[in-house]
Design a protein around this motif. Structure first.
Motif, PDB file in Angstrom:
ATOM      1  N   MET A   1       0.819  -1.212   0.000  1.00  0.00           N
ATOM      2  CA  MET A   1       0.000   0.000   0.000  1.00  0.00           C
ATOM      3  C   MET A   1       0.852   1.262   0.000  1.00  0.00           C
ATOM      4  O   MET A   1       0.450   2.293  -0.535  1.00  0.00           O
ATOM      5  CB  MET A   1      -0.958  -0.006   1.188  1.00  0.00           C
ATOM      6  N   GLY A   2       2.030   1.186   0.610  1.00  0.00           N
ATOM      7  CA  GLY A   2       2.933   2.338   0.592  1.00  0.00           C
ATOM      8  C   GLY A   2       3.758   2.427  -0.675  1.00  0.00           C
ATOM      9  O   GLY A   2       4.426   3.439  -0.910  1.00  0.00           O
ATOM     10  N   ASP A   3       3.710   1.385  -1.517  1.00  0.00           N
ATOM     11  CA  ASP A   3       4.494   1.299  -2.749  1.00  0.00           C
ATOM     12  C   ASP A   3       5.970   1.589  -2.461  1.00  0.00           C
ATOM     13  O   ASP A   3       6.622   2.352  -3.159  1.00  0.00           O
ATOM     14  CB  ASP A   3       3.945   2.259  -3.814  1.00  0.00           C
ATOM     15  N   GLN A   4       6.477   0.954  -1.399  1.00  0.00           N
ATOM     16  CA  GLN A   4       7.878   1.083  -1.016  1.00  0.00           C
ATOM     17  C   GLN A   4       8.532  -0.287  -1.147  1.00  0.00           C
ATOM     18  O   GLN A   4       8.104  -1.253  -0.507  1.00  0.00           O
ATOM     19  CB  GLN A   4       8.001   1.567   0.437  1.00  0.00           C
ATOM     20  N   LEU A   5       9.562  -0.364  -1.971  1.00  0.00           N
ATOM     21  CA  LEU A   5      10.254  -1.630  -2.175  1.00  0.00           C
ATOM     22  C   LEU A   5      11.621  -1.587  -1.506  1.00  0.00           C
ATOM     23  O   LEU A   5      12.492  -0.800  -1.878  1.00  0.00           O
ATOM     24  CB  LEU A   5      10.425  -1.927  -3.658  1.00  0.00           C
ATOM     25  N   TYR A   6      11.796  -2.455  -0.515  1.00  0.00           N
ATOM     26  CA  TYR A   6      13.106  -2.682   0.087  1.00  0.00           C
ATOM     27  C   TYR A   6      13.729  -3.862  -0.658  1.00  0.00           C
ATOM     28  O   TYR A   6      13.086  -4.901  -0.847  1.00  0.00           O
ATOM     29  CB  TYR A   6      12.963  -3.019   1.572  1.00  0.00           C
ATOM     30  N   HIS A   7      14.992  -3.722  -1.046  1.00  0.00           N
ATOM     31  CA  HIS A   7      15.597  -4.774  -1.860  1.00  0.00           C
ATOM     32  C   HIS A   7      17.094  -4.825  -1.646  1.00  0.00           C
ATOM     33  O   HIS A   7      17.722  -3.810  -1.294  1.00  0.00           O
ATOM     34  CB  HIS A   7      15.273  -4.552  -3.343  1.00  0.00           C
ATOM     35  N   ALA A   8      17.646  -6.010  -1.839  1.00  0.00           N
ATOM     36  CA  ALA A   8      19.080  -6.198  -1.616  1.00  0.00           C
ATOM     37  C   ALA A   8      19.597  -7.344  -2.459  1.00  0.00           C
ATOM     38  O   ALA A   8      18.883  -8.321  -2.713  1.00  0.00           O
ATOM     39  CB  ALA A   8      19.352  -6.490  -0.137  1.00  0.00           C
ATOM     40  N   LYS A   9      20.850  -7.200  -2.887  1.00  0.00           N
ATOM     41  CA  LYS A   9      21.597  -8.289  -3.515  1.00  0.00           C
ATOM     42  C   LYS A   9      22.880  -8.478  -2.713  1.00  0.00           C
ATOM     43  O   LYS A   9      23.491  -7.501  -2.255  1.00  0.00           O
ATOM     44  CB  LYS A   9      21.933  -7.960  -4.979  1.00  0.00           C
ATOM     45  N   ARG A  10      23.278  -9.732  -2.537  1.00  0.00           N
ATOM     46  CA  ARG A  10      24.443 -10.035  -1.710  1.00  0.00           C
ATOM     47  C   ARG A  10      25.671  -9.255  -2.168  1.00  0.00           C
ATOM     48  O   ARG A  10      26.042  -9.270  -3.343  1.00  0.00           O
ATOM     49  CB  ARG A  10      24.741 -11.534  -1.743  1.00  0.00           C
ATOM     50  N   GLY A  11      26.263  -8.571  -1.219  1.00  0.00           N
ATOM     51  CA  GLY A  11      27.487  -7.824  -1.467  1.00  0.00           C
ATOM     52  C   GLY A  11      27.298  -6.484  -2.143  1.00  0.00           C
ATOM     53  O   GLY A  11      28.276  -5.774  -2.398  1.00  0.00           O
ATOM     54  N   GLU A  12      26.042  -6.099  -2.400  1.00  0.00           N
ATOM     55  CA  GLU A  12      25.788  -4.844  -3.124  1.00  0.00           C
ATOM     56  C   GLU A  12      24.953  -3.857  -2.317  1.00  0.00           C
ATOM     57  O   GLU A  12      24.518  -2.842  -2.839  1.00  0.00           O
ATOM     58  CB  GLU A  12      25.101  -5.154  -4.457  1.00  0.00           C
ATOM     59  N   GLY A  13      24.719  -4.152  -1.047  1.00  0.00           N
ATOM     60  CA  GLY A  13      23.977  -3.231  -0.202  1.00  0.00           C
ATOM     61  C   GLY A  13      22.481  -3.445  -0.270  1.00  0.00           C
ATOM     62  O   GLY A  13      21.971  -4.257  -1.033  1.00  0.00           O
ATOM     63  N   ALA A  14      21.764  -2.687   0.553  1.00  0.00           N
ATOM     64  CA  ALA A  14      20.306  -2.740   0.608  1.00  0.00           C
ATOM     65  C   ALA A  14      19.745  -1.360   0.297  1.00  0.00           C
ATOM     66  O   ALA A  14      20.381  -0.335   0.577  1.00  0.00           O
ATOM     67  CB  ALA A  14      19.843  -3.210   1.988  1.00  0.00           C
ATOM     68  N   PHE A  15      18.531  -1.347  -0.262  1.00  0.00           N
ATOM     69  CA  PHE A  15      17.942  -0.103  -0.734  1.00  0.00           C
ATOM     70  C   PHE A  15      16.468  -0.025  -0.343  1.00  0.00           C
ATOM     71  O   PHE A  15      15.800  -1.049  -0.197  1.00  0.00           O
ATOM     72  CB  PHE A  15      18.044  -0.005  -2.261  1.00  0.00           C
ATOM     73  N   LYS A  16      15.990   1.193  -0.196  1.00  0.00           N
ATOM     74  CA  LYS A  16      14.551   1.477  -0.119  1.00  0.00           C
ATOM     75  C   LYS A  16      14.219   2.279  -1.367  1.00  0.00           C
ATOM     76  O   LYS A  16      14.650   3.414  -1.510  1.00  0.00           O
ATOM     77  CB  LYS A  16      14.215   2.271   1.138  1.00  0.00           C
ATOM     78  N   ASN A  17      13.487   1.662  -2.275  1.00  0.00           N
ATOM     79  CA  ASN A  17      13.320   2.215  -3.624  1.00  0.00           C
ATOM     80  C   ASN A  17      14.702   2.476  -4.207  1.00  0.00           C
ATOM     81  O   ASN A  17      15.491   1.554  -4.340  1.00  0.00           O
ATOM     82  CB  ASN A  17      12.416   3.438  -3.598  1.00  0.00           C
ATOM     83  N   GLU A  18      15.038   3.703  -4.499  1.00  0.00           N
ATOM     84  CA  GLU A  18      16.348   3.988  -5.099  1.00  0.00           C
ATOM     85  C   GLU A  18      17.368   4.498  -4.089  1.00  0.00           C
ATOM     86  O   GLU A  18      18.522   4.788  -4.449  1.00  0.00           O
ATOM     87  CB  GLU A  18      16.190   5.031  -6.215  1.00  0.00           C
ATOM     88  N   THR A  19      16.986   4.599  -2.824  1.00  0.00           N
ATOM     89  CA  THR A  19      17.865   5.151  -1.793  1.00  0.00           C
ATOM     90  C   THR A  19      18.619   4.039  -1.079  1.00  0.00           C
ATOM     91  O   THR A  19      18.006   3.117  -0.526  1.00  0.00           O
ATOM     92  CB  THR A  19      17.061   5.961  -0.766  1.00  0.00           C
ATOM     93  N   ARG A  20      19.925   4.131  -1.085  1.00  0.00           N
ATOM     94  CA  ARG A  20      20.747   3.121  -0.411  1.00  0.00           C
ATOM     95  C   ARG A  20      20.624   3.265   1.091  1.00  0.00           C
ATOM     96  O   ARG A  20      20.701   4.387   1.634  1.00  0.00           O
ATOM     97  CB  ARG A  20      22.211   3.271  -0.832  1.00  0.00           C
ATOM     98  N   LEU A  21      20.431   2.157   1.794  1.00  0.00           N
ATOM     99  CA  LEU A  21      20.351   2.174   3.244  1.00  0.00           C
ATOM    100  C   LEU A  21      21.754   2.203   3.844  1.00  0.00           C
ATOM    101  O   LEU A  21      22.656   1.496   3.382  1.00  0.00           O
ATOM    102  CB  LEU A  21      19.590   0.955   3.756  1.00  0.00           C
ATOM    103  N   GLU A  22      21.919   3.013   4.879  1.00  0.00           N
ATOM    104  CA  GLU A  22      23.223   3.157   5.526  1.00  0.00           C
ATOM    105  C   GLU A  22      23.520   1.949   6.406  1.00  0.00           C
ATOM    106  O   GLU A  22      22.606   1.306   6.932  1.00  0.00           O
ATOM    107  CB  GLU A  22      23.246   4.429   6.381  1.00  0.00           C
ATOM    108  N   PRO A  23      24.797   1.624   6.607  1.00  0.00           N
ATOM    109  CA  PRO A  23      25.137   0.575   7.578  1.00  0.00           C
ATOM    110  C   PRO A  23      24.571   0.930   8.955  1.00  0.00           C
ATOM    111  O   PRO A  23      24.477   2.108   9.316  1.00  0.00           O
ATOM    112  CB  PRO A  23      26.671   0.590   7.586  1.00  0.00           C
TER     113      PRO A  23
END
Length: 268
Positions: free
Chosen positions: A125-147
């Motif tokens: 419902m929020g149309d927010q995609l959290y996504h990650a690939k091994r060794g490439e970091g995690a993201f919320k939509n296009e924004t990279r999540l900080e360690p």
């Protein structure tokens, strides 16, 4: 799984998730065919089943050699983590979906030989995609999540946990959990393990504790957390087992051991 294979599977799964999310939004106000599973509060709808089948059919067609673990019974029964495994929760937070029409997610974790390769948590419902690939970091939509903040203190932490921790004395004693709640800065509950774990990966919450979670509840979120430095395991500090239902702790590494210390004290 090499980087090229991982990227191709990631792009395919991402496209399917958006397709499934659109389908859920279009049909979520239709009359719901609601059933119960293990208890009257363990709900499943026809849309849960349809969404899981949507993914399973496409995986079988595109990747017939891959295995599937799914909540609604369309996947495989596995005794080994060998090969590539998709772990799917089509609607994580079904009670929220039924009662509130929000705060639910599609969760997918993809493992290869037991290693988390790709993780998704989609707030439909929020149309927010959290996504990650091994060794490439995690993201919320296009924004990279900080360690995650490695200086975090337990007393300054916001902890995601449901209230069953204060009702199930057989797992961790009441006095210890009451002491724990008084020690941390605050506790929250969203009603979707996948969204709770996305919040930990984002640093909005600092840990998530659950009494009993299946692999599909947490696979996508655990892979997100691994990419930002989070630690995932059971209440005794053992690593996460993707084939078992068990109590779970996913936390900022700075407070993980302190949380496990509390839980072990309450399990003596």
């Amino acid at each position: 799984m090499n980087q090229q294979q991982r990227q191709k599977i990631y792009e395919t799964a991402k496209r399917w998730i958006y397709e499934a999310g659109t389908e859920i939004r279009e049909h979520m106000n239709d009359p719901l065919d609601i059933e119960t599973k293990s208890n009257p509060n363990d709900l499943v709808t026809a849309l849960d089943k349809q969404t899981e089948k949507f993914f399973v059919d496409r995986i079988h067609q595109a990747y017939p050699e891959h295995h599937i673990i799914g909540e609604e019974g369309f996947g495989d029964t596995l005794s080994s983590v060998d090969g590539t495994i998709w772990i799917i929760d089509p609607i994580d937070g079904t009670m929220n979906f039924v009662h509130q029409k929000r705060s639910f997610a599609i969760s997918i974790g993809i493992l290869h030989n037991g290693i988390g390769e790709i993780g998704f948590v989609y707030d439909v419902m929020g149309d927010q995609l959290y996504h990650a690939k091994r060794g490439e970091g995690a993201f919320k939509n296009e924004t990279r999540l900080e360690p995650l903040d490695k200086k975090k203190k337990l007393e300054e932490s916001i902890i995601g946990m449901n209230h069953f921790w204060l009702c199930e004395n057989r797992v961790v004693s009441y006095p210890v959990m009451q002491k724990f709640v008084r020690t941390v800065r605050g506790t929250r509950t969203i009603g979707s393990a996948a969204l709770e774990l996305a919040s930990v990966a984002e640093g909005v919450q600092d840990a998530y504790l659950a009494l009993s979670l299946a692999p599909w509840d947490v696979a996508g979120g655990i892979i997100l957390n691994q990419e930002v430095g989070g630690v995932a395991g059971d209440v005794d500090g053992n690593p996460w087992n993707p084939l078992e239902r068990a109590p779970a702790v996913v936390a900022n590494p700075a407070i993980h051991d302190s949380i496990i210390g509390f839980l072990k004290e309450g399990r003596k």
